[in-house]
Enzyme design. Structure first.
Site, PDB file in Angstrom:
ATOM      1  N   LEU A   1       0.828  -1.215   0.000  1.00  0.00           N
ATOM      2  CA  LEU A   1       0.000   0.000   0.000  1.00  0.00           C
ATOM      3  C   LEU A   1       0.855   1.254   0.000  1.00  0.00           C
ATOM      4  O   LEU A   1       0.486   2.269  -0.566  1.00  0.00           O
ATOM      5  CB  LEU A   1      -0.908   0.019   1.233  1.00  0.00           C
ATOM      6  CG  LEU A   1      -2.042  -0.997   1.270  1.00  0.00           C
ATOM      7  CD1 LEU A   1      -2.654  -1.051   2.651  1.00  0.00           C
ATOM      8  CD2 LEU A   1      -3.103  -0.654   0.243  1.00  0.00           C
ATOM      9  N   GLY A   2       1.962   1.177   0.647  1.00  0.00           N
ATOM     10  CA  GLY A   2       2.812   2.360   0.711  1.00  0.00           C
ATOM     11  C   GLY A   2       4.100   2.043   1.426  1.00  0.00           C
ATOM     12  O   GLY A   2       4.228   1.020   2.103  1.00  0.00           O
TER      13      GLY A   2
ATOM     14  N   GLY B   1       7.218   4.055   3.649  1.00  0.00           N
ATOM     15  CA  GLY B   1       7.583   5.319   4.283  1.00  0.00           C
ATOM     16  C   GLY B   1       8.897   5.197   5.003  1.00  0.00           C
ATOM     17  O   GLY B   1       9.623   4.205   4.855  1.00  0.00           O
TER      18      GLY B   1
ATOM     19  N   PHE C   1       9.402   4.730   8.104  1.00  0.00           N
ATOM     20  CA  PHE C   1       9.433   3.755   9.192  1.00  0.00           C
ATOM     21  C   PHE C   1       9.266   2.315   8.726  1.00  0.00           C
ATOM     22  O   PHE C   1       9.516   1.398   9.476  1.00  0.00           O
ATOM     23  CB  PHE C   1       8.354   4.087  10.215  1.00  0.00           C
ATOM     24  CG  PHE C   1       8.680   5.324  10.987  1.00  0.00           C
ATOM     25  CD1 PHE C   1       9.368   5.247  12.184  1.00  0.00           C
ATOM     26  CD2 PHE C   1       8.345   6.564  10.496  1.00  0.00           C
ATOM     27  CE1 PHE C   1       9.704   6.397  12.880  1.00  0.00           C
ATOM     28  CE2 PHE C   1       8.665   7.715  11.186  1.00  0.00           C
ATOM     29  CZ  PHE C   1       9.344   7.642  12.372  1.00  0.00           C
ATOM     30  N   GLY C   2       8.809   2.132   7.533  1.00  0.00           N
ATOM     31  CA  GLY C   2       8.634   0.764   7.059  1.00  0.00           C
ATOM     32  C   GLY C   2       7.674   0.711   5.880  1.00  0.00           C
ATOM     33  O   GLY C   2       7.484   1.689   5.161  1.00  0.00           O
ATOM     34  N   GLN C   3       7.087  -0.459   5.733  1.00  0.00           N
ATOM     35  CA  GLN C   3       6.188  -0.665   4.600  1.00  0.00           C
ATOM     36  C   GLN C   3       4.773  -0.920   5.118  1.00  0.00           C
ATOM     37  O   GLN C   3       4.608  -1.503   6.191  1.00  0.00           O
ATOM     38  CB  GLN C   3       6.634  -1.878   3.792  1.00  0.00           C
ATOM     39  CG  GLN C   3       8.091  -1.874   3.405  1.00  0.00           C
ATOM     40  CD  GLN C   3       8.596  -3.276   3.132  1.00  0.00           C
ATOM     41  OE1 GLN C   3       8.432  -3.781   2.045  1.00  0.00           O
ATOM     42  NE2 GLN C   3       9.181  -3.910   4.124  1.00  0.00           N
ATOM     43  N   VAL C   4       3.815  -0.497   4.341  1.00  0.00           N
ATOM     44  CA  VAL C   4       2.426  -0.768   4.709  1.00  0.00           C
ATOM     45  C   VAL C   4       1.854  -1.696   3.642  1.00  0.00           C
ATOM     46  O   VAL C   4       1.910  -1.391   2.444  1.00  0.00           O
ATOM     47  CB  VAL C   4       1.609   0.535   4.809  1.00  0.00           C
ATOM     48  CG1 VAL C   4       0.193   0.235   5.261  1.00  0.00           C
ATOM     49  CG2 VAL C   4       2.261   1.499   5.772  1.00  0.00           C
TER      50      VAL C   4
ATOM     51  N   LYS D   1       1.370  -2.297   8.933  1.00  0.00           N
ATOM     52  CA  LYS D   1       2.625  -1.542   8.804  1.00  0.00           C
ATOM     53  C   LYS D   1       3.744  -2.392   9.385  1.00  0.00           C
ATOM     54  O   LYS D   1       3.738  -2.718  10.573  1.00  0.00           O
ATOM     55  CB  LYS D   1       2.508  -0.221   9.565  1.00  0.00           C
ATOM     56  CG  LYS D   1       3.670   0.726   9.391  1.00  0.00           C
ATOM     57  CD  LYS D   1       3.294   2.072  10.001  1.00  0.00           C
ATOM     58  CE  LYS D   1       4.352   3.126   9.835  1.00  0.00           C
ATOM     59  NZ  LYS D   1       3.863   4.448  10.252  1.00  0.00           N
TER      60      LYS D   1
ATOM     61  N   ASP E   1       3.593  15.563  11.576  1.00  0.00           N
ATOM     62  CA  ASP E   1       3.899  15.175  10.196  1.00  0.00           C
ATOM     63  C   ASP E   1       2.639  15.206   9.326  1.00  0.00           C
ATOM     64  O   ASP E   1       2.373  14.286   8.560  1.00  0.00           O
ATOM     65  CB  ASP E   1       4.536  13.778  10.169  1.00  0.00           C
ATOM     66  CG  ASP E   1       5.178  13.486   8.814  1.00  0.00           C
ATOM     67  OD1 ASP E   1       5.407  14.442   8.045  1.00  0.00           O
ATOM     68  OD2 ASP E   1       5.433  12.308   8.517  1.00  0.00           O
TER      69      ASP E   1
HETATM   70  N1  LIG Z   1      -4.374   2.173   6.988  1.00  0.00           N
HETATM   71  C1  LIG Z   1      -3.912   2.349   5.760  1.00  0.00           C
HETATM   72  N2  LIG Z   1      -4.669   2.013   4.697  1.00  0.00           N
HETATM   73  C2  LIG Z   1      -4.203   2.202   3.445  1.00  0.00           C
HETATM   74  N3  LIG Z   1      -3.004   2.716   3.155  1.00  0.00           N
HETATM   75  C3  LIG Z   1      -2.202   3.071   4.167  1.00  0.00           C
HETATM   76  C4  LIG Z   1      -2.600   2.906   5.522  1.00  0.00           C
HETATM   77  N4  LIG Z   1      -1.607   3.323   6.303  1.00  0.00           N
HETATM   78  C5  LIG Z   1      -0.631   3.759   5.489  1.00  0.00           C
HETATM   79  N5  LIG Z   1      -0.980   3.613   4.197  1.00  0.00           N
HETATM   80  C6  LIG Z   1      -0.174   3.984   3.027  1.00  0.00           C
HETATM   81  O1  LIG Z   1       1.184   3.810   3.350  1.00  0.00           O
HETATM   82  C7  LIG Z   1       1.891   5.042   3.226  1.00  0.00           C
HETATM   83  C8  LIG Z   1       2.951   5.108   4.306  1.00  0.00           C
HETATM   84  O2  LIG Z   1       2.332   4.997   5.565  1.00  0.00           O
HETATM   85  P1  LIG Z   1       2.910   5.763   6.825  1.00  0.00           P
HETATM   86  O3  LIG Z   1       2.898   7.235   6.527  1.00  0.00           O
HETATM   87  O4  LIG Z   1       2.177   5.329   8.031  1.00  0.00           O
HETATM   88  O5  LIG Z   1       4.385   5.209   6.835  1.00  0.00           O
HETATM   89  P2  LIG Z   1       5.666   5.965   7.376  1.00  0.00           P
HETATM   90  O6  LIG Z   1       6.779   5.014   7.281  1.00  0.00           O
HETATM   91  O7  LIG Z   1       5.373   6.503   8.712  1.00  0.00           O
HETATM   92  O8  LIG Z   1       5.811   7.137   6.301  1.00  0.00           O
HETATM   93  P3  LIG Z   1       6.485   8.562   6.499  1.00  0.00           P
HETATM   94  O9  LIG Z   1       7.654   8.552   5.593  1.00  0.00           O
HETATM   95  O10 LIG Z   1       5.434   9.521   6.063  1.00  0.00           O
HETATM   96  O11 LIG Z   1       6.840   8.721   7.924  1.00  0.00           O
HETATM   97  C9  LIG Z   1       0.820   6.119   3.336  1.00  0.00           C
HETATM   98  O12 LIG Z   1       1.136   7.282   2.636  1.00  0.00           O
HETATM   99  C10 LIG Z   1      -0.391   5.462   2.730  1.00  0.00           C
HETATM  100  O13 LIG Z   1      -0.418   5.668   1.332  1.00  0.00           O
END
Ligand SMILES: Nc1ncnc2c1ncn2[C@@H]1O[C@H](COP(=O)(O)OP(=O)(O)OP(=O)(O)O)[C@@H](O)[C@H]1O
Length: 795
Positions: free
Chosen positions: A363-364, A366, A368-371, A386, A484
């Site tokens: 899904l994404g 970032g 901190f890791g992968q979603v 996540k 953020d």
């Molecule tokens: N509950 C969810 N449902 C669908 N997609 C999600 C969900 N949570 C996160 N994502 C997708 O995953 C991406 C990264 O999630 P998130 O921002 O929590 O990760 P991160 O590692 O904290 O990223 P960042 O670099 O912003 O700190 C989001 O932009 C979103 O597109």
């Protein structure tokens, strides 16, 4: 395949140029009558029925041919494809002998000749008749195996029956039409049927050759190979009556050729659909399937039938890798070089019974890791998981995220009314913390991207802003800072509803513990963070202002390429921050310098931004000149002159309405994007602004309980310049002014934006923000040696 037969029939039949090719190329439809002029120069050479036409078809030509055969037993005919004269002694029997209509006065040989009518050319194998075996007795466990010494012969019971027939003990009429003895399982037989079909005729070649040698006995069939859809070890003992052909064997045997019919009228050209088409392929479920199905969705079955050694297990499928890079470098090969768990589709995360999650898709990704999109194997619920990087710093920070979400979900917003992401579960998998969230849809950045970075409608912006402010009200009351906020962290609940939720509390903190100094994604970073002064929940309001402007413009309002560039853009658009901020800021000296009395003159301004040359020289870095995305520099000008949506371009009333809305938006943004965090509106105040409440906007508005003037006064300097064709009432509603704006084809505003550069910002943010997060988070969790090593200054 039939197609090739059709080609044969047309290409090689040079003589019968009037013959039209068959219409059907697929076994599911039997052929229609082809147009043809009948060549009667020799028997059977003119027009051929397709071999898969029903044998009992009452087509007159076929009848006529059969009649001629019976009248002339010493027939010979010319194969229209190879023009060879073939006598009946050379032809193959096409179908298994059907002795049910054998005349008592007729010899078996004559009977066979009669049955092997001219409708099928010699040397070409026919399709099997799948319906010939319909009445076989059901398979029972007692008849599953062949006698060990069978040696490829017919089963014993059949041989007995055959012997009895040859001894005259069974009259031909009772000999039975069934060629395959009851010993065989119907399902097994049908499963192999079509593949065995060619061999079937091949077996009958020997039938025929025996017949031609003067014997009327039913020939024995050559030994056959075992076919199996199961691995050899698990293959059932039942063996098929026919050998499966290898490809070269199939090619060696010429298949039957569809035949032609004279075309006497237009209606003859209509395809005749056969409800129970022949040429079907075997399947495992006692049915037959079309060739198309056999090579697509039943491919595994087809392979299994083709090769006894073929085995297939889903678990052995190569899995699609979701993580990049996908080389296992850390954590016993489970993680890549970035400490990300290497995820594959169909992986299962978690080990406990009700906490197993099947990985479906990414899904994404970032900092901190992968979603990943997952399915709970027990409840079947689709969720987002996540998978946090396995390094300690990310783990500890993600534990904080989990705690804040738990607090929000269970204590602060248990009724799920304030647009916070819901967390369902958390567990550790192979040293990775996994946080299980509700599954949401696109984020706002993706939404803008889908909209070609054209910005959203005023109503949609209002709807989204209201929900974001509602969340921020709750956060402020709870003394929590998100830290953020950005379009990527605001997700739609469903693709078709304007409902959203705020995610990613990985950088969040309590207002009383603002130990991080380097936070927020750069485009949405508040000036107090850049300058390095203490901050509060108001930094989230700055981010909200940037997000709202972006929802309107389609692209970020402050797309800074570096922190220096970020501050330059903010100052260019909104002016300098108050002097106390600059004086107080730990980083102010990095970007600004004091003005000499000569430079400041009478103005109250005491500082200026360092020029790019000064900055680069001082820090020995290369800073690219600021790229200008908007034709205008000041916020009100950028908003006013942004191009109109196409839908309103032809209506002056709609344009006037739009311009009123824009003035209201400018006023709203002025309050939220106040450089001074002490004057910046709180979410509670912003919620009362006419842009949100949709009350009539008079041009002036003060937040309740505030004696501070609204932001609009700052921007009254806009000098009106007639350029486009728009007209509107000014914000005070008194006078009517012409404002500068672009009609659809006028360049300027966001139209002149290099979308390519902007659209890449996500990746840019991620990589640079990585540094930000690592640096800032180290402070909160207590500096580890690893964190200290990672203390990298971004710009
Ligand atoms: N509950 C969810 N449902 C669908 N997609 C999600 C969900 N949570 C996160 N994502 C997708 O995953 C991406 C990264 O999630 P998130 O921002 O929590 O990760 P991160 O590692 O904290 O990223 P960042 O670099 O912003 O700190 C989001 O932009 C979103 O597109």
């Amino acid at each position: 395949m039939n197609t090739s037969n059709n080609n044969d029939s047309t290409s090689s039949n040079g003589k019968n140029t009037s013959l039209s090719p068959t219409l059907a190329t697929h076994s599911d439809a039997s052929m229609g009558s082809g147009g043809a002029s009948q060549d009667t120069s020799h028997l059977g050479s003119s027009i051929w029925n397709p071999s898969y036409m029903n044998q009992s078809s009452q087509r007159p030509l076929q009848k006529q041919q059969q009649l001629q055969q019976q009248q002339n037993p010493q027939f010979c005919f010319v194969n229209p494809w190879n023009e060879e004269k073939v006598t009946n002694s050379q032809q193959n029997l096409v179908y298994p002998p059907q002795y049910d209509d054998l005349n008592t006065s007729e010899s078996l040989d004559a009977y066979r000749r009669r049955k092997s009518s001219l409708v099928v050319p010699p040397t070409r194998a026919p399709a099997p008749n799948p319906f010939q075996y319909d009445s076989y007795p059901a398979y029972t466990s007692s008849n599953t195996s062949l006698p060990a010494n069978n040696g490829g012969q017919y089963p014993f019971a059949y041989q007995q029956q055959q012997h009895a027939y040859q001894q005259g003990a069974i009259p031909p009429s009772q000999y039975g039409t069934r060629f395959v003895p009851s010993l065989y399982d119907r399902q097994e037989f049908q499963r192999r049927q079509s593949l065995a079909a060619t061999n079937y005729s091949s077996n009958f070649s020997s039938v025929n050759s025996n017949a031609n040698q003067g014997t009327s006995s039913i020939p024995t069939i050559s030994p056959y190979r075992r076919l199996s859809a199961y691995p050899p070890s698990t293959s059932p003992p039942l063996q098929p009556p026919f050998k499966q052909l290898r490809r070269d064997e199939v090619q060696a045997q010429k298949l039957s050729i569809p035949q032609m019919q004279p075309c006497n009228s237009k209606s003859d050209l209509q395809p005749v659909l056969n409800a129970t088409p022949k040429f079907r392929r075997a399947s495992l479920n006692s049915k037959t399937i079309s060739p198309l199905v056999s090579v697509t969705k039943s491919l595994i079955t087809t392979y299994s039938l083709c090769s006894p050694d073929f085995t297939y297990q889903t678990s052995k499928n190569p899995k699609r890798v979701l993580t990049k890079p996908s080389e296992g470098k850390c954590n016993n090969g489970f993680d890549n070089i970035n400490s990300d768990y290497i995820l594959y589709v169909n992986d299962v995360l978690g080990v406990e019974q009700n906490r197993k999650y099947l990985v479906l898709d990414i899904l994404g990704q970032g900092t901190f890791g992968q979603v990943v999109k997952c399915q709970n194997l027990l409840t079947k619920e689709i969720l987002a998981v996540k998978v946090v990087k396995s390094r300690t710093e990310y783990l500890t920070q993600s534990i904080t995220e989990a705690k804040i979400l738990e607090l929000l979900n269970q204590k602060i917003d248990p009724a799920n009314k304030h647009h916070f992401l819901r967390m369902h579960d958390s567990f550790v998998h192979k040293n990775h913390l996994c946080l299980v969230f509700e599954l949401l849809s696109n984020n706002l950045y993706e939404l803008l991207k889908q909209n070609k970075f054209h910005g959203l409608s005023m109503d949609l912006i209002r709807t989204f802003t209201t929900q974001i402010l509602d969340s921020l009200c709750v956060l402020k009351e709870s003394k929590l800072i998100h830290c953020d906020l950005k379009p990527e962290n605001i997700l739609l609940c469903a693709p078709d509803k304007p409902e959203l939720k705020i995610i990613d509390f990985g950088s969040s903190c309590e207002e009383a513990r603002t130990v991080y100094t380097y936070i927020q994604s750069r485009f949405y970073r508040a000036p107090e963070i850049i300058l390095g002064i203490p901050y509060s929940t108001s930094i989230d309001m700055w981010s909200v202002g940037c997000i709202v402007a972006e929802l309107f413009l389609g692209i970020p309002i402050f797309p800074g390429a570096s922190e220096y560039n970020q501050l330059t853009r903010i100052i260019d658009t909104l002016g300098y921050p108050p002097s106390w901020m600059i004086d107080m800021g730990k980083n102010s000296g990095k970007f600004m310098k004091g003005l000499t009395p000569e430079e400041s003159g009478t103005s109250a301004q005491k500082h200026r931004m360092k020029t790019i040359e000064e900055f680069c020289r001082e820090y020995n870095i290369i800073e690219k000149p600021s790229k200008q995305y908007f034709k205008w520099k000041k916020l009100p000008d950028i908003i006013r002159n942004y191009r109109y949506p196409k839908s309103i371009q032809n209506s002056q009333d709609l344009i006037d309405q739009e311009m009123q809305n824009r003035e209201c938006l400018i006023h709203f943004l002025g309050g939220v994007l106040n450089l001074n965090p002490l004057e910046r509106w709180t979410p509670q105040q912003a919620m009362l602004h006419p842009f949100i409440t949709k009350q009539e906007f008079s041009g002036e508005w003060f937040p309740p309980g505030s004696s501070l003037p609204g932001p609009s006064g700052k921007y009254d300097s806009t000098k009106v310049q007639q350029k486009g064709h728009g007209r509107m009432s000014d914000s005070s509603g008194n006078a009517s002014h012409n404002y500068v704006y672009n009609s659809g084809n006028v360049s300027g505003g966001a139209d002149s934006v290099d979308i390519g550069t902007i659209s890449k910002r996500k990746e840019n943010i991620s990589s640079s923000f990585l540094n930000d997060c690592v640096v800032s988070h180290s402070v909160q969790e207590g500096p580890t040696s690893e964190f200290n090593k990672l203390h990298i200054v971004e710009e």
